[in-house]
Design a protein around this motif. Structure first.
Motif, PDB file in Angstrom:
ATOM      1  N   GLY A 157       0.817  -1.208   0.000  1.00  0.00           N
ATOM      2  CA  GLY A 157       0.000   0.000   0.000  1.00  0.00           C
ATOM      3  C   GLY A 157       0.852   1.261   0.000  1.00  0.00           C
ATOM      4  N   LEU A 158       1.903   1.270   0.818  1.00  0.00           N
ATOM      5  CA  LEU A 158       2.800   2.424   0.874  1.00  0.00           C
ATOM      6  C   LEU A 158       3.495   2.619  -0.467  1.00  0.00           C
ATOM      7  CD1 LEU A 158       4.218   4.672   2.470  1.00  0.00           C
ATOM      8  CD2 LEU A 158       5.949   2.989   3.096  1.00  0.00           C
ATOM      9  N   ALA A 214      -6.229   5.357  -4.339  1.00  0.00           N
ATOM     10  CA  ALA A 214      -7.286   4.862  -3.448  1.00  0.00           C
ATOM     11  C   ALA A 214      -7.033   3.402  -3.066  1.00  0.00           C
ATOM     12  CB  ALA A 214      -8.649   5.012  -4.110  1.00  0.00           C
ATOM     13  N   ILE A 215      -6.597   2.593  -4.004  1.00  0.00           N
ATOM     14  CA  ILE A 215      -6.295   1.188  -3.712  1.00  0.00           C
ATOM     15  C   ILE A 215      -5.140   1.099  -2.714  1.00  0.00           C
ATOM     16  CG2 ILE A 215      -5.388  -0.964  -4.698  1.00  0.00           C
ATOM     17  CD1 ILE A 215      -6.958  -0.201  -7.290  1.00  0.00           C
ATOM     18  N   GLY A 216      -4.091   1.880  -2.940  1.00  0.00           N
ATOM     19  CA  GLY A 216      -2.966   1.899  -2.005  1.00  0.00           C
ATOM     20  C   GLY A 216      -3.376   2.363  -0.624  1.00  0.00           C
ATOM     21  N   GLY A 217      -4.215   3.402  -0.578  1.00  0.00           N
ATOM     22  CA  GLY A 217      -4.706   3.890   0.705  1.00  0.00           C
ATOM     23  C   GLY A 217      -5.557   2.859   1.421  1.00  0.00           C
ATOM     24  N   GLY A 218      -6.389   2.156   0.665  1.00  0.00           N
ATOM     25  CA  GLY A 218      -7.213   1.095   1.258  1.00  0.00           C
ATOM     26  C   GLY A 218      -6.365  -0.031   1.831  1.00  0.00           C
ATOM     27  N   LEU A 219      -5.349  -0.441   1.071  1.00  0.00           N
ATOM     28  CA  LEU A 219      -4.439  -1.479   1.572  1.00  0.00           C
ATOM     29  C   LEU A 219      -3.736  -1.028   2.849  1.00  0.00           C
ATOM     30  CD1 LEU A 219      -2.678  -2.907  -1.620  1.00  0.00           C
ATOM     31  CD2 LEU A 219      -4.074  -4.168   0.016  1.00  0.00           C
ATOM     32  N   LEU A 220      -3.282   0.221   2.857  1.00  0.00           N
ATOM     33  CA  LEU A 220      -2.606   0.751   4.055  1.00  0.00           C
ATOM     34  C   LEU A 220      -3.542   0.772   5.253  1.00  0.00           C
ATOM     35  CD1 LEU A 220      -0.352   3.807   3.142  1.00  0.00           C
ATOM     36  CD2 LEU A 220       0.296   1.727   4.312  1.00  0.00           C
TER      37      LEU A 220
END
Length: 158
Positions: free
Chosen positions: A17-18, A61-67
């Motif tokens: 995510g990061l 948004a996908i990266g933020g969701g994973l984080l």
């Protein structure tokens, strides 16, 4: 499931995510710089670059969701052990600044940029140039915050 394996999986998700967030921010900045240089030299906006920047928001948004999901999972697995450490509190504050900067500054400036490009008058050209300047500062600040978050996570300064 073994707690260690769960924690390692969550950590992989967190780092993914990061990487998605920081990498997409770099890609978005490079795309924006290409757009702004093209606009300044040719005076014409590139619709394809603006569309690319909009599509990169999905990856953000996908990266933020994973984080978010992995961060909550890591906190649950470790029973919040890091919550009392100074480096973690600073990291959380920087994440909040990243989010606020993105929503309050970045999104507004992108909206002003798009609005100014649609209307194309002398006044809107000033609006576009101001938005370009503020977006340059926005992206550099976002990247600096990401760098500081990574430094905090590696050195765990207390």
């Amino acid at each position: 499931m073994n707690t260690l394996i769960l924690m390692q999986g969550l950590l992989i998700m967190h780092l993914t995510g990061l990487t998605l967030l920081a990498g997409t921010t770099v890609a978005d900045y490079v795309t924006f710089r290409t757009f702004s240089n093209q606009f300044k030299t040719q005076g014409e906006p590139s619709d394809s670059l603006l569309k690319l920047m909009s599509r990169l928001a999905i990856v953000l948004a996908i990266g933020g969701g994973l984080l978010l999901v992995s961060g909550i999972g890591l906190m649950a697995v470790t029973h919040g052990i890091f919550m009392h450490q100074l480096w973690f509190k600073i990291k959380l504050a920087l994440i909040l600044i990243l989010l606020l900067n993105g929503f309050l500054i970045g999104n507004r400036q992108i909206a002003k940029l798009k609005k100014g490009l649609k209307q194309r008058t002398a006044h809107t050209d000033q609006l576009v140039n101001g938005a370009i300047l503020r977006l340059n500062i926005f992206y550099l600040l976002q990247l600096a915050i990401f760098l500081f978050i990574i430094i905090l996570a590696v050195f765990k300064v207390n």
